[in-house]
Motif scaffolding. Structure first.
Motif, short mmCIF file in Angstrom:
data_model
loop_
_atom_site.label_atom_id
_atom_site.label_comp_id
_atom_site.label_asym_id
_atom_site.label_seq_id
_atom_site.Cartn_x
_atom_site.Cartn_y
_atom_site.Cartn_z
N THR A 238 -16.42 13.58 -34.33
CA THR A 238 -15.34 14.08 -33.48
C THR A 238 -15.72 15.46 -32.94
OG1 THR A 238 -13.83 12.97 -34.95
CG2 THR A 238 -12.87 14.56 -33.44
N LYS A 239 -16.23 16.29 -33.84
CA LYS A 239 -16.55 17.66 -33.44
C LYS A 239 -17.72 17.67 -32.46
CE LYS A 239 -16.17 19.10 -37.86
NZ LYS A 239 -16.23 20.03 -39.01
N LEU A 240 -18.69 16.78 -32.67
CA LEU A 240 -19.82 16.71 -31.74
C LEU A 240 -19.34 16.31 -30.34
CD1 LEU A 240 -22.52 15.10 -34.03
CD2 LEU A 240 -22.88 17.14 -32.64
N LEU A 241 -18.44 15.29 -30.30
CA LEU A 241 -17.95 14.83 -29.00
C LEU A 241 -17.10 15.92 -28.34
CD1 LEU A 241 -17.01 11.15 -29.91
CD2 LEU A 241 -18.88 11.94 -28.44
N LEU A 242 -16.26 16.56 -29.13
CA LEU A 242 -15.41 17.62 -28.58
C LEU A 242 -16.27 18.76 -28.04
CD1 LEU A 242 -12.44 17.83 -31.13
CD2 LEU A 242 -12.37 16.97 -28.78
N SER A 243 -17.34 19.12 -28.77
CA SER A 243 -18.15 20.22 -28.26
C SER A 243 -18.85 19.84 -26.98
CB SER A 243 -19.18 20.72 -29.26
OG SER A 243 -19.12 20.06 -30.44
N LEU A 244 -19.21 18.56 -26.87
CA LEU A 244 -19.83 18.09 -25.63
C LEU A 244 -18.87 18.31 -24.46
CD1 LEU A 244 -22.48 16.68 -24.80
CD2 LEU A 244 -21.18 14.55 -24.76
N LEU A 245 -17.61 17.88 -24.65
CA LEU A 245 -16.59 18.08 -23.61
C LEU A 245 -16.41 19.57 -23.34
CD1 LEU A 245 -13.75 15.52 -24.48
CD2 LEU A 245 -15.56 15.36 -22.77
N SER B 168 -19.96 27.44 -31.91
CA SER B 168 -20.09 27.79 -33.35
C SER B 168 -18.83 27.44 -34.12
CB SER B 168 -20.47 29.26 -33.56
OG SER B 168 -20.32 30.02 -32.44
N VAL B 169 -17.66 27.66 -33.49
CA VAL B 169 -16.43 27.34 -34.22
C VAL B 169 -16.31 25.83 -34.43
CG1 VAL B 169 -13.91 27.29 -34.03
CG2 VAL B 169 -15.17 29.38 -33.54
N LEU B 170 -16.64 25.06 -33.37
CA LEU B 170 -16.51 23.61 -33.48
C LEU B 170 -17.59 23.02 -34.38
CD1 LEU B 170 -15.60 22.35 -29.92
CD2 LEU B 170 -14.43 21.72 -32.03
N LEU B 171 -18.80 23.57 -34.30
CA LEU B 171 -19.89 22.93 -35.05
C LEU B 171 -20.41 23.75 -36.21
CD1 LEU B 171 -21.91 21.22 -32.21
CD2 LEU B 171 -20.49 20.15 -33.93
N THR B 172 -21.28 24.72 -35.92
CA THR B 172 -22.05 25.32 -37.02
C THR B 172 -21.20 26.01 -38.08
OG1 THR B 172 -22.45 27.16 -35.54
CG2 THR B 172 -24.22 25.59 -35.81
N GLY C 173 -23.48 12.95 -38.64
CA GLY C 173 -22.74 12.71 -37.41
C GLY C 173 -23.67 12.34 -36.27
N LEU C 174 -24.76 13.10 -36.15
CA LEU C 174 -25.72 12.82 -35.08
C LEU C 174 -26.32 11.43 -35.25
CD1 LEU C 174 -27.75 16.09 -34.47
CD2 LEU C 174 -26.57 14.70 -32.77
N GLU C 175 -26.68 11.12 -36.52
CA GLU C 175 -27.29 9.82 -36.78
C GLU C 175 -26.33 8.70 -36.36
OE1 GLU C 175 -28.47 9.13 -40.82
OE2 GLU C 175 -29.25 7.14 -40.35
N SER C 176 -25.06 8.88 -36.73
CA SER C 176 -24.08 7.84 -36.43
C SER C 176 -23.83 7.71 -34.91
CB SER C 176 -22.79 8.16 -37.16
OG SER C 176 -21.76 7.34 -36.71
N LEU C 177 -23.72 8.87 -34.24
CA LEU C 177 -23.45 8.83 -32.80
C LEU C 177 -24.62 8.23 -32.03
CD1 LEU C 177 -21.63 12.17 -31.90
CD2 LEU C 177 -20.72 9.86 -31.81
N LEU C 178 -25.83 8.52 -32.53
CA LEU C 178 -27.00 8.05 -31.80
C LEU C 178 -27.43 6.65 -32.22
CD1 LEU C 178 -29.18 11.29 -31.76
CD2 LEU C 178 -27.69 10.41 -29.97
N SER C 179 -26.72 6.07 -33.21
CA SER C 179 -27.19 4.80 -33.76
C SER C 179 -27.31 3.68 -32.72
CB SER C 179 -26.33 4.37 -34.94
OG SER C 179 -25.01 4.22 -34.53
N LEU D 240 -6.36 11.73 -32.79
CA LEU D 240 -5.46 12.67 -32.11
C LEU D 240 -6.25 13.77 -31.42
CD1 LEU D 240 -2.51 13.01 -34.64
CD2 LEU D 240 -2.48 12.01 -32.35
N TRP D 241 -7.18 14.37 -32.17
CA TRP D 241 -7.96 15.47 -31.61
C TRP D 241 -8.76 15.01 -30.39
CZ3 TRP D 241 -9.11 20.70 -32.73
CH2 TRP D 241 -8.28 21.27 -33.72
N LEU D 242 -9.36 13.81 -30.50
CA LEU D 242 -10.15 13.31 -29.37
C LEU D 242 -9.26 13.07 -28.15
CD1 LEU D 242 -12.70 10.92 -31.11
CD2 LEU D 242 -13.21 12.98 -29.77
N THR D 243 -8.05 12.53 -28.39
CA THR D 243 -7.13 12.27 -27.28
C THR D 243 -6.74 13.59 -26.62
OG1 THR D 243 -6.26 10.54 -28.71
CG2 THR D 243 -5.07 10.98 -26.67
N VAL D 244 -6.34 14.55 -27.45
CA VAL D 244 -5.93 15.84 -26.90
C VAL D 244 -7.10 16.47 -26.14
CG1 VAL D 244 -5.21 18.19 -27.49
CG2 VAL D 244 -4.17 16.24 -28.65
#
Lengths: 286, 293, 286
Positions: free
Chosen positions: C24-31, C126-130, C141-147, C250-254
């Motif tokens: 979720t955090k990876l996708l949100l940071s992308l956006l 940094s707040v969203l990820l690291t 997360g990366l492994e799963s998203l890139l699977s 919820l977070w992804l929708t928002v």
């Protein structure tokens, strides 16, 4: 006469960060010239930090380190001179070998001292003989040698710099009994011959009893005890409290004394106890 | 007799060293070793550095394949080349191995993730892994460190985590390949205590490869390897009564046995042996209070 | 000391951001990152500032830490701002000019937007990820998203495993580098004096042992992993399976809604009507 004196030294890692850690806390102790001192204590007691302070790799946060009565940090630019006079062999020193041949690796230190080729050659050959290796190895790659041989080459690299003080951090770690005896026996013989001050970091009470004159015991960033081997061994309860066991042979001798067999003299090594028993038998026979 | 859990028959192994030099150098590491180990046994293998004792461990744990000879584990010939991949991994699971350098066997950045690594490889369901990890960590007394980073731990603690990682795979045998050599006395004592508890309470066959005499003295049986051959095989009492032979191959005996040997060398007549301080004390009291003289 | 460097800078905690699924955090940071580059109207800036402030609040990471994170780039930022101000030319009269430079309103606005974007980028990611995601969760997360890439034979699992091992060994190698440096310093090596070539040569005694020991480590680790039945991702399970929960949805929708809102705010109304016109033509044709 004291060769190195530590006065009120504290050392703090990562000062000012959340990882701040006080590794030494107001440590004072001294190392006598020409004697072998055992620095003993558990992992995290501060002994490794103390070792790095002795040749100026670390600078004390507070306090002073004196070599021959002079503050080693009086002229920070000249700290490399101190490193030449105080030779430090770290734990598992075989991992610092890097050069193409054993010869050039041992010569690295002397070269950094700016010596001429003739002098370097002399010192390399002398050093390799002292650690008990054959000169034929000099042309080999250090990476072809066995673990024990690598360790000796690394020690030879420091000996070739002819330091006045030699500090060895567990030189026999991971070696088998014969390897231990050869390394420790060889080194102690060498420093006694040359009148070098030796500081031996060890976990082993047996090593301390067999090879050392004086002892500094570290505990929780402080000096816990210091004195001659006899003095330190005469406080078995305190030693026990820091988790340092009295050697098995000493316990055995104490058991004999309790049973009425009065043994005298030092009773820290197998040879000590053997001699004491032989003296006891001799005394009874008269 | 097929009752032995591990049977090694006439094992030989030759190291081919093609490291830095172009010409391969051959070191015979094992030369016709035969060894039988019973289920639940606590065995110490002694030998100086380079005696071949670690090679023996690597053969049993299938890291190396013998040049000749056979190894049977619970009746299965592990040197059989037709053994399927799944059968091989099942054998690997049953033979756990703890190595010398604690740093070089931890994979993950968090303790519990590392302990989970083995069970994850075995394809065990998540809930079951969680349970195994918690059990294994409490068994080695590291449950309070499960969210810690391995590099912040002491050597002894890292080694305990490594042991937990093996325990979580539910092995039948654990081989400790000089697992205490790099530890300080406290770390060594902790690891040894865990080793012995696993043997006594969980019936795990323990093989402790070491060059510490005091560790070997605690085992049920000691095998001394020298120059790739079995030199001695027997109970600690039997093995450590051969002090001159041990000295000859660069080893020592516990101090008590050394003392008796030294007194004999000095001309005293001592008819029995002792390898513990207590036994030695009683023996010397009898001798010196005149009973035997 | 080198070991003072903290990599990854993960601050353990239990805030709502800490508990979100790493994917979720990876996708949100992308956006979030795409958003930073899209925004160009004052309203969008205000919206973005509010979003970022709420993220900081949600992470429960103190403002001091956040500001400390920006500190290292402040100088670079000021420098680029000055360049932007001086070298951007605008349409109207310059606000003022000196030497050969003329400062326009556009330049100031541009410099401000640039600085704002960079700061938001650093703070947001940094707040969203690291800061709130442990390295291992990030890898999972990366492994799963890139699977999905596994279908086209991209070894996603191996990359993730490599990343985990790298993260595991970075602190070990930093420590080792320091030890080897100290060992060579003890042999008189000097890393801080002399010409660049001399200093580069001085690195050989550090790099060679470091490589040798890294290879040894790699080999030992490979054997240990094999003994623990590692065979790639064949039949592998995970202890901590990633699971999308209600809060992730919820977070992804928002996040998606805010992103859509941002696009609407940023795209000028003229462009919007042009877009509508284009759509209408397209639909008519069909």
């Amino acid at each position: 006469m004291e060769k190195i004196r530590i006065e009120g030294v504290s050392f703090i890692y990562s000062k000012g960060t959340p990882f701040e850690r006080r590794a030494l806390d107001g440590v004072s102790c001294s190392f006598e010239a020409g004697k072998i001192t055992c620095l003993i204590g558990h992992t995290g007691s501060g002994k490794s930090t103390l070792v790095n302070l002795l040749n100026g790799l670390y600078r004390p946060t507070e306090g002073k380190v004196y070599l021959d009565g002079e503050d080693i940090w009086a002229r920070p630019k000249k700290i490399t001179d101190i490193r030449r006079r105080v030779g430090l062999v770290m734990q598992y020193p075989e991992y610092q070998l890097f050069d193409e041949t054993v010869y050039s690796d041992i010569a690295f230190g002397p070269k950094n001292l700016g010596l001429d080729a003739g002098e370097i050659d002399l010192r390399v050959r002398e050093a390799i003989a002292f650690v008990g290796l054959d000169e034929a190895l000099l042309s080999k790659s250090p990476f072809e040698l066995s673990g024990g041989q690598k360790r000796r080459v690394a020690i030879a690299g420091i000996i070739a710099m002819r330091p006045e003080v030699l500090v060895l951090d567990e030189p026999a770690a991971g070696l088998d009994p014969r390897g231990r005896r050869e390394i420790l026996g060889g080194l102690t013989r060498y420093v006694r011959e040359r009148g070098i001050t030796l500081i031996l970091v060890s976990h082993s009470m047996e090593d301390m009893a067999s090879y050392c004159d004086n002892v500094v015991v570290m505990k929780d960033a402080k000096v816990f005890m210091q004195g001659t081997v006899d003095e330190v061994f005469s406080h078995p309860d305190e030693l026990d409290a820091v988790g340092l066991d009295t050697p098995e042979i000493t316990k055995l001798a104490q058991g004999l004394i309790q049973a009425g067999i009065v043994l005298s003299g030092a009773l820290y090594t197998v040879e000590d106890v053997r001699d004491a028993i032989l003296r006891y038998i001799g005394g009874n026979a008269q | 007799m097929n009752d032995y859990f591990i049977r090694c028959e006439n094992l030989s192994y030759i190291y081919e060293d093609t490291g830095e030099s172009a010409i391969p150098v051959f070191h015979p590491a094992l030369d016709g070793v035969s060894l039988n180990i019973s289920r639940g046994e606590y065995l110490a293998i002694l030998g100086h550095n380079g005696s071949g004792k670690s090679t023996l461990a690597k053969l049993i744990s299938m890291i190396l394949t013998p040049k000749s000879g056979k190894i049977y584990i619970d009746g299965t010939d592990i040197t059989d080349e037709t053994l399927g991949e799944d059968a091989q991994y099942e054998l690997r699971r049953r033979v756990g191995m703890v190595f010398q350098n604690p740093d070089n066997q931890l994979v993950a950045t968090v303790v519990e993730e590392d302990v989970a690594f083995g069970p994850e490889n075995l394809g065990i369901p998540s809930d079951e892994i969680r349970k195994r990890v918690d059990d294994a960590l409490s068994l080695v007394g590291m449950q309070d460190y499960k969210r810690h980073a391995p590099h912040k731990l002491s050597g002894g603690q890292k080694q305990r985590v490594a042991i937990a990682g093996i325990i979580a795979m539910h092995p039948d045998i654990i081989i400790f390949d000089e697992a205490t050599a790099m530890l300080d006395p406290i770390g060594r004592r902790d690891v040894l205590a865990i080793m012995e508890r696993l043997n006594r309470e969980d019936g795990i066959t323990v093989i402790n490869i070491t060059h510490y005499m005091d560790e070997a003295a605690r085992a049920d049986r000691i095998v001394v390897i020298n120059d790739g051959k079995t030199l001695l095989d027997g109970t600690p009492d039997e093995v450590f009564s051969n002090v001159p032979l041990l000295h000859e191959v660069g080893l020592e005996a516990p101090q008590s046995a050394e003392l008796i040997h030294a007194l004999r060398e000095a001309g005293l007549v001592i008819n029995s042996n002792a390898i513990t301080p207590e036994g030695c004390r009683d023996l010397l009291i009898r001798l010196l209070s005149g009973g035997d003289r | 000391m080198i070991s003072d460097i903290t990599l990854g800078q993960f601050f353990p905690g239990s805030s709502i951001l800490h508990r979100l699924d790493p994917r979720t955090k990876l996708l949100l940071s992308l956006l979030y990152i795409i958003g930073v580059f899209l925004l160009n109207t004052p309203m969008a800036f205000i919206l973005y500032t509010l979003i970022t402030l709420s993220l900081i609040l949600a992470s429960r990471i103190s403002m001091r830490v956040i500001l400390k994170g920006i500190k290292p780039i402040v100088i670079v930022l000021i420098f680029t701002m000055i360049i932007n101000i001086l070298l951007t030319s605008g349409e109207g009269e310059p606000l003022f000019s000196f030497l050969i430079f003329a400062v326009y309103k556009e330049g100031i606005i541009r410099a401000f937007f640039m600085a704002y974007r960079v700061i938001m980028l650093i703070v947001g990611s940094s707040v969203l990820l690291t800061y709130t995601t442990s390295p291992i969760a990030l890898t999972d997360g990366l492994e799963s998203l890139l699977s999905p890439l596994k279908l086209i034979k991209v070894p996603v699992h191996l990359f993730a495993m490599m990343m985990t091992i790298a993260l595991r060994f970075i602190p070990t190698l930093i420590e080792e580098t320091e030890t080897i440096m100290n060992a060579q310093k003890s042999r008189g090596a000097n890393f801080t004096e002399g010409s660049i070539i001399k200093r580069a040569r001085a690195l050989i005694p550090i790099l060679v042992p470091l490589f040798v020991s890294s290879f040894k480590r790699a080999e030992e680790l490979a054997v240990a992993m094999e003994c623990r039945c590692y065979r790639g991702d064949v039949g592998r399970t995970k202890m901590n399976k990633l699971k999308y929960r209600l809060r992730d949805i919820l977070w992804l929708t928002v996040g998606a809604l805010l992103f859509a809102g941002l696009i609407l705010l940023s795209v000028k109304s003229a462009e919007l009507s042009a877009l509508g016109e284009a759509m209408r033509i397209l639909f008519y044709k069909i």
